[in-house]
Design an enzyme around this catalytic site. Structure first.
Site, PDB file in Angstrom:
ATOM      1  N   SER A  73       0.817  -1.212   0.000  1.00 30.85           N
ATOM      2  CA  SER A  73       0.000   0.000   0.000  1.00 30.85           C
ATOM      3  C   SER A  73       0.855   1.268   0.000  1.00 30.85           C
ATOM      4  CB  SER A  73      -0.928   0.013   1.218  1.00 30.85           C
ATOM      5  OG  SER A  73      -1.650   1.232   1.275  1.00 30.85           O
TER       6      SER A  73
ATOM      7  N   SER B 184      -0.674   4.140   0.655  1.00 33.67           N
ATOM      8  CA  SER B 184      -1.416   5.088   1.487  1.00 33.67           C
ATOM      9  C   SER B 184      -0.594   5.656   2.642  1.00 33.67           C
ATOM     10  CB  SER B 184      -2.690   4.434   2.012  1.00 33.67           C
ATOM     11  OG  SER B 184      -3.585   4.183   0.954  1.00 33.67           O
TER      12      SER B 184
ATOM     13  N   THR C 160      -9.190  -1.264   2.348  1.00 40.32           N
ATOM     14  CA  THR C 160      -9.013  -1.809   1.005  1.00 40.32           C
ATOM     15  C   THR C 160      -9.361  -3.295   1.037  1.00 40.32           C
ATOM     16  OG1 THR C 160      -7.473  -1.934  -0.858  1.00 40.32           O
ATOM     17  CG2 THR C 160      -6.541  -2.260   1.346  1.00 40.32           C
TER      18      THR C 160
ATOM     19  N   LYS D  76     -13.665  -4.156   2.367  1.00 40.20           N
ATOM     20  CA  LYS D  76     -14.482  -2.978   2.093  1.00 40.20           C
ATOM     21  C   LYS D  76     -15.981  -3.247   2.289  1.00 40.20           C
ATOM     22  CE  LYS D  76     -13.021  -0.261  -1.297  1.00 40.20           C
ATOM     23  NZ  LYS D  76     -12.469   0.223  -2.593  1.00 40.20           N
TER      24      LYS D  76
ATOM     25  N   ASP E  54     -13.926   6.612  -3.370  1.00 38.72           N
ATOM     26  CA  ASP E  54     -13.417   6.086  -4.634  1.00 38.72           C
ATOM     27  C   ASP E  54     -13.967   6.855  -5.828  1.00 38.72           C
ATOM     28  OD1 ASP E  54     -11.763   4.135  -3.553  1.00 38.72           O
ATOM     29  OD2 ASP E  54     -13.327   2.604  -3.540  1.00 38.72           O
TER      30      ASP E  54
ATOM     31  N   ALA F 292     -17.608  -5.752 -12.758  1.00 40.16           N
ATOM     32  CA  ALA F 292     -18.880  -5.695 -12.029  1.00 40.16           C
ATOM     33  C   ALA F 292     -18.671  -5.868 -10.532  1.00 40.16           C
ATOM     34  CB  ALA F 292     -19.845  -6.751 -12.567  1.00 40.16           C
TER      35      ALA F 292
ATOM     36  N   GLY G 102     -16.694  -4.319  -6.748  1.00 38.42           N
ATOM     37  CA  GLY G 102     -16.806  -3.103  -5.963  1.00 38.42           C
ATOM     38  C   GLY G 102     -16.207  -1.888  -6.637  1.00 38.42           C
TER      39      GLY G 102
END
Length: 270
Positions: A19, A21, A67, A71, A107, A134, A136
């Protein structure tokens, strides 16, 4: 006088070592001069994630970005859910307050911010766009683009999943190929799809929500075709900005976190 406690936040996922982040948020924390810290948390399973949320309820955390694969669980554990998170069916942001846990999704904000940054000439209002996938990530993209007024079609290998998503959010189902009228194609799949870009308009935009690698095979093919491309790193940073504001109570400083992220990715030449 008692010194205020350091504000603590973080990101939770599994795996989490990759990550970016913490790099992004801690750079903003340093630039803003905040007494705060942002850490990565890697719960092994749903039980450990629930325990982490319970810890947040006790006041040990201000909030969490969330994440995969937590989620949807984050949404289920919240006491208050934003319209954006409800539309996505998942949450990438949990905030802990004395009154309970609030869930949100940034998002869609990140997607629109990335388009505005890297494809500023694009206008989606009233125009056909296609979202690939299709899951999240696709739901977040479809929801945001519909709010922006786009005529959204969903294309997925399993048509039944595309039909379910489209019915939930008010989109259409595309297939089996990308319509040649699309002015925007967003890849929300975890892999780079093989699609024919030759018939798209010359001003079409191709976006890939993945940022490892930064230039995916889809984006490389789009560039070879002469189309404008939007990368997943722009979206990552775009969704991080409103998260930072919610977590720390100030706007993200004007710091070049993209350069730091590119260096971490080994993509500093991009």
């Amino acid at each position: 006088m008692t010194r205020p406690l350091t504000r603590t936040a973080g990101v939770a996922g599994q795996p989490i070592a990759h990550s970016l982040s913490p790099l992004i948020h801690n750079a903003w924390i340093a630039a803003a001069g905040l007494d705060a810290v942002y850490r990565a948390h890697g719960p092994a399973d749903a039980g450990e994630f629930e325990a982490l949320v319970a810890r947040g309820r006790t006041g040990h955390l201000r909030g969490l970005n969330v994440t995969a694969p937590f989620k949807e669980q984050a949404l289920a554990l919240a006491d208050v859910v934003s319209p954006a998170a409800l539309a996505c069916g998942s949450a990438n942001l949990l905030l802990f307050d004395p009154g309970g846990v609030s869930a949100d999704s940034t998002d869609g904000i990140g997607l629109m911010a990335a388009l505005a940054e890297q494809a500023p000439a694009l206008e989606v209002n009233g125009r056909p766009v296609v979202v690939l996938g299709a899951g999240g990530a696709a739901r977040a993209a479809v929801a945001a683009l519909i709010v922006a007024g786009a005529d959204v079609a969903v294309l997925n290998r399993t048509r039944a999943r595309a039909e379910a998503l489209a019915a939930d959010l008010g989109a259409r189902v595309a297939g089996p190929a990308v319509p040649e009228t699309a002015v925007l194609v967003v890849n929300a799949l975890s892999v780079s799809p093989e699609i024919d870009l030759s018939g798209l308009p010359d001003d079409a935009v191709i976006m890939d929500m993945t940022y490892r690698p930064l230039i995916t095979p889809l984006l490389a093919a789009a560039r070879a075709r002469g189309l404008t491309t939007v990368d997943g790193l722009a979206m990552l940073i775009g969704q991080a900005r409103p998260s930072f504001s919610a977590l720390f109570g100030v706007d993200a400083p004007d710091t070049d976190v993209r350069r730091l992220a590119l260096t971490a990715l080994g993509e500093s030449g991009q």
